[in-house]
Design a protein around this motif. Structure first.
Motif, PDB file in Angstrom:
ATOM      1  N   PRO A 185       0.815  -1.229   0.000  1.00 56.04           N
ATOM      2  CA  PRO A 185       0.000   0.000   0.000  1.00 56.04           C
ATOM      3  C   PRO A 185       0.842   1.269   0.000  1.00 56.04           C
ATOM      4  N   LEU A 186       1.938   1.271   0.730  1.00 53.40           N
ATOM      5  CA  LEU A 186       2.812   2.433   0.748  1.00 53.40           C
ATOM      6  C   LEU A 186       3.439   2.652  -0.626  1.00 53.40           C
ATOM      7  N   ALA A 187       3.890   1.578  -1.262  1.00 53.11           N
ATOM      8  CA  ALA A 187       4.504   1.690  -2.589  1.00 53.11           C
ATOM      9  C   ALA A 187       3.505   2.234  -3.598  1.00 53.11           C
ATOM     10  N   PHE A 188       2.251   1.745  -3.559  1.00 55.08           N
ATOM     11  CA  PHE A 188       1.236   2.240  -4.481  1.00 55.08           C
ATOM     12  C   PHE A 188       0.916   3.704  -4.224  1.00 55.08           C
ATOM     13  N   SER A 189       0.780   4.104  -2.969  1.00 53.45           N
ATOM     14  CA  SER A 189       0.443   5.496  -2.668  1.00 53.45           C
ATOM     15  C   SER A 189       1.570   6.428  -3.099  1.00 53.45           C
ATOM     16  N   LEU A 190       2.808   6.019  -2.933  1.00 55.41           N
ATOM     17  CA  LEU A 190       3.939   6.847  -3.373  1.00 55.41           C
ATOM     18  C   LEU A 190       3.966   6.968  -4.888  1.00 55.41           C
ATOM     19  N   SER A 191       3.633   5.900  -5.604  1.00 54.00           N
ATOM     20  CA  SER A 191       3.643   5.970  -7.061  1.00 54.00           C
ATOM     21  C   SER A 191       2.548   6.906  -7.560  1.00 54.00           C
ATOM     22  N   PHE A 192       1.374   6.943  -6.896  1.00 55.75           N
ATOM     23  CA  PHE A 192       0.316   7.858  -7.296  1.00 55.75           C
ATOM     24  C   PHE A 192       0.714   9.301  -7.026  1.00 55.75           C
ATOM     25  N   VAL A 193       1.382   9.567  -5.923  1.00 55.50           N
ATOM     26  CA  VAL A 193       1.845  10.923  -5.619  1.00 55.50           C
ATOM     27  C   VAL A 193       2.825  11.383  -6.682  1.00 55.50           C
ATOM     28  N   THR A 194       3.745  10.516  -7.072  1.00 52.34           N
ATOM     29  CA  THR A 194       4.719  10.862  -8.099  1.00 52.34           C
ATOM     30  C   THR A 194       4.025  11.141  -9.420  1.00 52.34           C
ATOM     31  N   ALA A 195       3.060  10.301  -9.789  1.00 51.80           N
ATOM     32  CA  ALA A 195       2.336  10.506 -11.040  1.00 51.80           C
ATOM     33  C   ALA A 195       1.559  11.820 -10.999  1.00 51.80           C
ATOM     34  N   ALA A 196       0.939  12.132  -9.866  1.00 52.85           N
ATOM     35  CA  ALA A 196       0.177  13.370  -9.746  1.00 52.85           C
ATOM     36  C   ALA A 196       1.094  14.576  -9.864  1.00 52.85           C
ATOM     37  N   GLN A 197       2.278  14.506  -9.257  1.00 55.30           N
ATOM     38  CA  GLN A 197       3.201  15.631  -9.338  1.00 55.30           C
ATOM     39  C   GLN A 197       3.679  15.832 -10.769  1.00 55.30           C
ATOM     40  N   LYS A 198       3.915  14.741 -11.504  1.00 56.73           N
ATOM     41  CA  LYS A 198       4.351  14.861 -12.893  1.00 56.73           C
ATOM     42  C   LYS A 198       3.257  15.461 -13.760  1.00 56.73           C
ATOM     43  N   SER A 199       1.996  15.116 -13.489  1.00 58.17           N
ATOM     44  CA  SER A 199       0.912  15.593 -14.338  1.00 58.17           C
ATOM     45  C   SER A 199       0.537  17.040 -14.037  1.00 58.17           C
ATOM     46  N   ASN A 200       0.907  17.573 -12.902  1.00 54.45           N
ATOM     47  CA  ASN A 200       0.554  18.940 -12.540  1.00 54.45           C
ATOM     48  C   ASN A 200       1.675  19.889 -12.967  1.00 54.45           C
ATOM     49  N   GLN A 201       1.737  20.128 -14.262  1.00 50.98           N
ATOM     50  CA  GLN A 201       2.760  20.991 -14.844  1.00 50.98           C
ATOM     51  C   GLN A 201       2.133  22.326 -15.252  1.00 50.98           C
ATOM     52  N   PRO A 202       2.923  23.374 -15.410  1.00 54.93           N
ATOM     53  CA  PRO A 202       2.382  24.647 -15.897  1.00 54.93           C
ATOM     54  C   PRO A 202       1.797  24.489 -17.297  1.00 54.93           C
ATOM     55  N   CYS A 203       0.693  25.166 -17.560  1.00 54.24           N
ATOM     56  CA  CYS A 203       0.117  25.170 -18.899  1.00 54.24           C
ATOM     57  C   CYS A 203       1.073  25.884 -19.850  1.00 54.24           C
ATOM     58  N   GLN A 204       1.209  25.319 -21.031  1.00 52.54           N
ATOM     59  CA  GLN A 204       2.044  25.923 -22.063  1.00 52.54           C
ATOM     60  C   GLN A 204       1.288  25.830 -23.378  1.00 52.54           C
ATOM     61  N   ALA A 205       1.060  26.974 -23.990  1.00 58.48           N
ATOM     62  CA  ALA A 205       0.315  27.012 -25.245  1.00 58.48           C
ATOM     63  C   ALA A 205       0.987  27.984 -26.202  1.00 58.48           C
ATOM     64  N   SER A 206       1.008  27.588 -27.468  1.00 58.25           N
ATOM     65  CA  SER A 206       1.588  28.455 -28.489  1.00 58.25           C
ATOM     66  C   SER A 206       0.914  28.172 -29.828  1.00 58.25           C
ATOM     67  N   LEU A 207       1.108  29.085 -30.752  1.00 62.62           N
ATOM     68  CA  LEU A 207       0.519  28.970 -32.077  1.00 62.62           C
ATOM     69  C   LEU A 207       1.620  29.151 -33.111  1.00 62.62           C
ATOM     70  N   ASP A 208       1.744  28.188 -34.020  1.00 62.20           N
ATOM     71  CA  ASP A 208       2.719  28.251 -35.100  1.00 62.20           C
ATOM     72  C   ASP A 208       1.990  28.650 -36.372  1.00 62.20           C
ATOM     73  N   THR A 209       2.259  29.862 -36.851  1.00 65.63           N
ATOM     74  CA  THR A 209       1.588  30.367 -38.050  1.00 65.63           C
ATOM     75  C   THR A 209       2.514  30.360 -39.265  1.00 65.63           C
ATOM     76  N   SER A 210       3.625  29.632 -39.188  1.00 63.99           N
ATOM     77  CA  SER A 210       4.606  29.656 -40.268  1.00 63.99           C
ATOM     78  C   SER A 210       4.219  28.787 -41.466  1.00 63.99           C
ATOM     79  N   GLY A 211       3.311  27.844 -41.277  1.00 61.06           N
ATOM     80  CA  GLY A 211       2.936  26.945 -42.367  1.00 61.06           C
ATOM     81  C   GLY A 211       1.657  27.378 -43.062  1.00 61.06           C
ATOM     82  N   GLN A 212       1.100  26.457 -43.852  1.00 60.65           N
ATOM     83  CA  GLN A 212      -0.147  26.706 -44.569  1.00 60.65           C
ATOM     84  C   GLN A 212      -1.338  26.811 -43.604  1.00 60.65           C
TER      85      GLN A 212
END
Length: 159
Positions: free
Chosen positions: A15-42
């Motif tokens: 149970p401890l190993a599973f809970s630690l893996s979920f915490v790690t996954a949650a921390q990885k998924s909570n990243q800053p939003c990053q958005a951009s637009l590439d208008t160089s193509g068609q």
């Protein structure tokens, strides 16, 4: 006897190993939003790690409570629309923009009305496609900070 001890220790630590893996996954998924637009193509290509639509999830639509109504969605890549109506006084505004902030757990789309020095922020969670938070600020003063629930998948207003 040693085998029993090893098995017991393994079962107790899982149970401890599973809970630690979920915490790690949650921390990885909570990243800053990053958005951009590439208008160089068609075509204009949007890159956005906090999209409004993912698989079966879509936050596009109209949301409301007794005080406010907001319609939010993408018009085209890198061009988002927000229609807000104040139900108390009947005023409304159409805004467009591409300012994505927040985190991948709580994306925020920010729109600005420069004439009135007002900022509108729509926040959502991927775990609830039927609720948004609408925040409105004028000169750093909070005008609105309320949860709105889905009325429909239809968009009101437009560019």
């Amino acid at each position: 006897m040693k085998l029993k001890s090893i098995a017991l220790a393994t079962l107790c630590s899982l149970p401890l190993a599973f809970s630690l893996s979920f915490v790690t996954a949650a921390q990885k998924s909570n990243q800053p939003c990053q958005a951009s637009l590439d208008t160089s193509g068609q075509t204009d290509d949007e890159t956005n790690n906090c999209p409004t639509t993912v698989g079966n999830f879509s936050i596009v639509g109209t949301f409301a409570n007794s005080n406010w109504q907001a319609s939010f969605g993408a018009w085209e890549p890198g061009y988002y629309i927000l229609y807000v109506k104040n139900k108390q006084d009947g005023t409304s505004i159409n805004l467009t923009g591409f300012d994505v902030i927040g985190t991948t757990n709580r994306p925020q789309y920010r729109f600005t009305d420069e004439e009135k020095n007002m900022t509108y922020i729509v926040t959502f969670r991927y775990s609830d496609e039927n609720t948004i938070r609408l925040e409105i600020y004028q000169n750093n003063r909070t005008i609105c900070n309320q949860l709105l629930t889905r009325e429909s998948d239809r968009l009101l207003g437009g560019p």
